[in-house]
Motif scaffolding. Structure first.
Motif, PDB file in Angstrom:
ATOM      1  N   GLU A  90       0.816  -1.216   0.000  1.00 13.02           N
ATOM      2  CA  GLU A  90       0.000   0.000   0.000  1.00 13.02           C
ATOM      3  C   GLU A  90       0.852   1.270   0.000  1.00 13.02           C
ATOM      4  N   LEU A  95      -2.715   6.514  -1.849  1.00 12.68           N
ATOM      5  CA  LEU A  95      -3.880   6.432  -0.972  1.00 12.68           C
ATOM      6  C   LEU A  95      -4.042   7.659  -0.073  1.00 12.68           C
ATOM      7  N   PRO A 177      -9.382   5.327  -3.723  1.00  5.12           N
ATOM      8  CA  PRO A 177      -8.639   4.464  -2.798  1.00  5.12           C
ATOM      9  C   PRO A 177      -9.276   3.108  -2.547  1.00  5.12           C
ATOM     10  N   GLU A 178     -10.609   3.065  -2.420  1.00  3.35           N
ATOM     11  CA  GLU A 178     -11.241   1.776  -2.136  1.00  3.35           C
ATOM     12  C   GLU A 178     -11.064   0.791  -3.293  1.00  3.35           C
ATOM     13  N   ARG A 181      -7.426  -0.527  -3.214  1.00  4.46           N
ATOM     14  CA  ARG A 181      -7.266  -1.565  -2.192  1.00  4.46           C
ATOM     15  C   ARG A 181      -7.902  -2.879  -2.641  1.00  4.46           C
ATOM     16  N   HIS A 182      -9.030  -2.797  -3.316  1.00  2.00           N
ATOM     17  CA  HIS A 182      -9.711  -4.010  -3.794  1.00  2.00           C
ATOM     18  C   HIS A 182      -8.857  -4.715  -4.847  1.00  2.00           C
ATOM     19  N   THR A 185      -5.980  -6.405  -3.117  1.00  4.74           N
ATOM     20  CA  THR A 185      -6.441  -7.604  -2.407  1.00  4.74           C
ATOM     21  C   THR A 185      -6.611  -8.770  -3.372  1.00  4.74           C
TER      22      THR A 185
END
Length: 201
Positions: A90, A95, A177-178, A181-182, A185
């Motif tokens: 990250e 972010l 940002p979400e 992150r997805h 992941t």
């Protein structure tokens, strides 16, 4: 009695001014005058600390890499193996405002290095260090014996991070940002959940 000037602090402040100029004006706008203005000093003071623009640029690039490395060192020592890997990854994504600035400047530095042997050598060393760091973290996070394609997995992760970061600073509305992150992941799940090509320990 006047405060004694800390030369390390002064050089850092000038390098931070380089980041701001590059982020706002690109490499074409990176002049000693522009950096001096951003740093709130004269060009004469700037050349007192750095002999020329190349030396200033090299220091700014090195300082940026060191600051990220310091953050990574802290994160790489905390939590479970998979949590450490994710936290470190990250740091390569925009972010927050600090990382967004770093990635914009990093992109400009990377392009500039293509035509400058000294900057290219510095970039290659930093990149190799990043690969080594991620290789160790991925190896620790794997729930199965080290696969024979670990090299490809790590380089694929770096390519994912670089592409995601560049798209996110170019078109932030499409890569909030979400979503970043997805995507991270999902990619980490593929790397850590597929024991293809495993070797015997």
């Amino acid at each position: 009695m006047p405060r004694q000037v800390d030369q390390t602090e002064r050089r850092q402040a000038m390098s931070e001014a380089v980041w701001r100029v590059v982020a706002e004006q690109g490499m074409d706008g990176l002049t000693l005058r522009a950096v001096a203005t951003a740093a709130g000093c004269t060009t004469g003071m700037l050349t007192y600390y750095f002999r020329d623009k190349k030396a200033l640029l090299a220091h700014a690039r090195s300082l940026m890499h060191q600051r990220m490395a310091d953050r990574v060192d802290v994160l790489a020592s905390r939590g479970a193996a998979q949590e450490r890997l994710r936290s470190v990854c990250e740091q390569a994504l925009p972010l927050d405002d600090e990382r967004r600035l770093e990635i914009v400047v990093w992109a400009h530095f990377q392009l500039a290095a293509r035509s400058d042997p000294e900057l290219l050598e510095q970039h290659a060393a930093a990149h190799a260090s990043w690969i080594r760091r991620l290789t160790g973290l991925v190896r620790d996070a794997l729930p199965f014996p080290e696969p024979s394609d670990l090299y490809e997995r790590v380089h694929g992760l770096v390519a994912c991070l670089d592409g995601l970061a560049l798209n996110a600073v170019t078109d932030p509305g499409a890569y909030p940002p979400e979503l970043q992150r997805h995507v991270l992941t999902t990619h980490l799940s593929l790397i850590l959940a597929t024991p293809k090509g495993t070797t015997t320990p």
